[in-house]
Each structure stands twice: as C-alpha cells, then as structure tokens.
Design a protein around this motif. Sequence first.
Motif, PDB file in Angstrom:
ATOM      1  N   ALA A  29      30.583  72.831  18.085  1.00 27.83           N
ATOM      2  CA  ALA A  29      30.732  73.220  19.495  1.00 27.83           C
ATOM      3  C   ALA A  29      32.144  72.864  19.976  1.00 27.83           C
ATOM      4  CB  ALA A  29      29.679  72.495  20.335  1.00 27.83           C
ATOM      5  N   PRO A  30      33.181  73.518  19.395  1.00 24.69           N
ATOM      6  CA  PRO A  30      34.562  73.127  19.731  1.00 24.69           C
ATOM      7  C   PRO A  30      34.907  73.311  21.203  1.00 24.69           C
ATOM      8  CG  PRO A  30      34.508  75.109  18.351  1.00 24.69           C
ATOM      9  CD  PRO A  30      33.125  74.572  18.382  1.00 24.69           C
ATOM     10  N   GLU A  31      34.375  74.343  21.825  1.00 25.58           N
ATOM     11  CA  GLU A  31      34.659  74.609  23.246  1.00 25.58           C
ATOM     12  C   GLU A  31      34.148  73.442  24.105  1.00 25.58           C
ATOM     13  OE1 GLU A  31      35.858  77.659  24.576  1.00 25.58           O
ATOM     14  OE2 GLU A  31      35.704  76.869  26.629  1.00 25.58           O
ATOM     15  N   GLN A  32      32.881  73.080  23.874  1.00 24.91           N
ATOM     16  CA  GLN A  32      32.252  72.009  24.650  1.00 24.91           C
ATOM     17  C   GLN A  32      32.954  70.667  24.400  1.00 24.91           C
ATOM     18  OE1 GLN A  32      29.050  71.986  26.826  1.00 24.91           O
ATOM     19  NE2 GLN A  32      30.552  70.402  27.259  1.00 24.91           N
ATOM     20  N   GLU A  33      33.251  70.413  23.130  1.00 24.98           N
ATOM     21  CA  GLU A  33      33.887  69.125  22.799  1.00 24.98           C
ATOM     22  C   GLU A  33      35.305  69.042  23.374  1.00 24.98           C
ATOM     23  OE1 GLU A  33      33.614  67.292  19.056  1.00 24.98           O
ATOM     24  OE2 GLU A  33      31.533  67.894  18.708  1.00 24.98           O
ATOM     25  N   ALA A  34      36.016  70.176  23.405  1.00 28.42           N
ATOM     26  CA  ALA A  34      37.369  70.180  23.987  1.00 28.42           C
ATOM     27  C   ALA A  34      37.290  69.783  25.460  1.00 28.42           C
ATOM     28  CB  ALA A  34      37.994  71.566  23.828  1.00 28.42           C
TER      29      ALA A  34
END
Length: 286
Positions: A29-34
């Motif tokens: 979940a790169p978007e959420q983690e960013a």
Amino acid sequence: MTPEIPTSGDSLRHWLAWLRTQLAAHSDAPEQEAHWLLEEVLDSSTALWSHPQAPLGEARRGHLLALLARRVGGEPLPYCLGHWSFMELDLRIDRRALIPRPDTETLVRWALEHLPNKGAVLDLGTGCGAIILALAQARPDLDHWAVDRSEDALALARQNGAALGLPVRWCIGDWCQALPAEQRFSLVLSNPPYLAVDDAHLSELSAEPISALVAGETGLEAYQAILAGVVHHLEPQARIAFEHGHEQGPWLRQLLREHGWEEVETHRDLAGRERVSSAVWGTPYA
Ligand SMILES: C[S@@+](CC[C@H](N)C(=O)[O-])C[C@H]1O[C@@H](n2cnc3c(N)ncnc32)[C@H](O)[C@@H]1O
C-alpha cells in the motif's frame, strides 16, 4: 540504506509523489504508507491536504528520510512510526511486542457485545495491551486484568495504559499462573501465539518477537495450556473467546468441548474466515 533524495522540489506534494515511488517495491500500500510517513513528520493529518505546496523544510526532511530508510530496510511501518491505531486507540508500539492486527478487532468486537454487567475481565497474552485497553476504554467500570510472560511487552502495555489513563492490573508470568489463586473472571480473552515452529509465514514476520508468534510444535500448545489453567479462575457462566488461525476453528471447538465448555461457537473476520471461537462455562442463565 539511505534512499536517493529528490532534487527537483521541496513541496509536500512533491515529496508525497517521491515517497510513493520509493515505497512501491517495499509495500502493498505505497500510497497509504507515503501519506502516513509524511503525516508523521508533519505531526498533522491535514497539512498535506490544506497546504500541499508548502515546503517540507530541512529538519523534517532528515526525519522523513530516516523513517523511510527504516521502512525500505524491511521494518514494519508501525515500528517505524512508533505508534499504531487499534479500535480507535493510538497505541505506542515497538519491537517489544506484536503489532496489533485488524483481525484482532473481531475478538474485541465480540467481547464488547459480551461484557459482563459487573466483575473482572482478563486478557491472556496482552502484548502492547491492545485488547484490554480497548475494553477498559469502553467499560471503565469493570475490573480489567492482563497477563504476559514478556517483561518487555508488559512494560510497553503499562506505558500505553498510563498514557491513556486506563487502569489495568498488569501481571507478569506464565498464563494463569500469573494470577492470584482466588481471583475469578466473568470474561476471559486471548490472542495467544498460534503458529507452529515450522510455519511458512514466519519468514515474513521476523521483525516481531518470536515468543508472540510461535506456540510450539503444532501451534496449538498455548490454547491447551490456557484451558488447563483457566478453570480455577472462572465465575459461574463465565465466557471465553480465543483468536485463532483461520484453519484452527474445528480444532478449537473440539478442544473447548473436551475441557467442559458449552455454547461453543466460531465467528468470522471481515474477510469471512473463521477467526474467533467462544464458549460459556456451564449452562448460561435464561
Ligand atoms: C499473538 S501475541 C498477542 C498480543 C496482543 N494481545 C494482540 O492481540 O496484539 C501473544 C502474546 O502472548 C504472550 N505469551 C506467550 N507465551 C505466554 C505465556 N506462556 N504466558 C503469558 N503470555 C505469553 C507473548 O509474549 C505475546 O505478547
């Protein structure tokens, strides 16, 4: 490992896009983690939306890059952030204890519907205190108890209880042996270690304490030990509920019946898998 830092801008929007790219190979979940990483260094969940053109600045850049280096180095996000949300509680979390999982909210939601009118509630294997603190938050009038064998985990749980102002009696030791002999409970909950020593998932969980994950040769040893000891600590018509692996339901139901429990039921998690088994000690009141 230090990631290569961006050179083309310092706005929050710019950093968000860059973080997404950096996290793509390391997260589902790169978007959420960013977002979470950036919100952590901004100490705000709204600045990203209200001022996306604002500069990140030197000091925050250093903090962000340090967090990102830990994350891309394989550390789970909650350990990088140092806190994690569970049942709307913001809990301090670090390598001393297991990271509370969304699956465990199935156990807590069941417990919230079955809390006694009065009496004592017990959480066996409390870790960072997630389960008992969620119950104490909902029903501060009850007497809340929690056990863990790990001094490190219990120290973290105590910190969480103190930070939230929620009183819990924290007991160190081996399951029910940690409890005063005369103490009785109306509700007992546990999310004990339930992996077998050769479980294939263990390689993905290497950042977390092995003693929180592995029960023994079969993965079922903790349930057996708890059920053998808990009989000395039950009020009449006490309830018990265990979180378990999604393939362990049939075995848990059989074990509960063998130990004299009635009204044995299994409850499913949000993904529809068998996740929590509950039972009643003796015949419930009509
Ligand atoms: C799966 S973790 C659960 C942590 C927390 N309750 C949660 O749901 O996130 C299991 C916990 O049981 C504790 N534990 C393992 N063996 C134990 C034992 N024999 N007696 C007491 N606690 C034990 C571990 O230290 C760990 O904190």
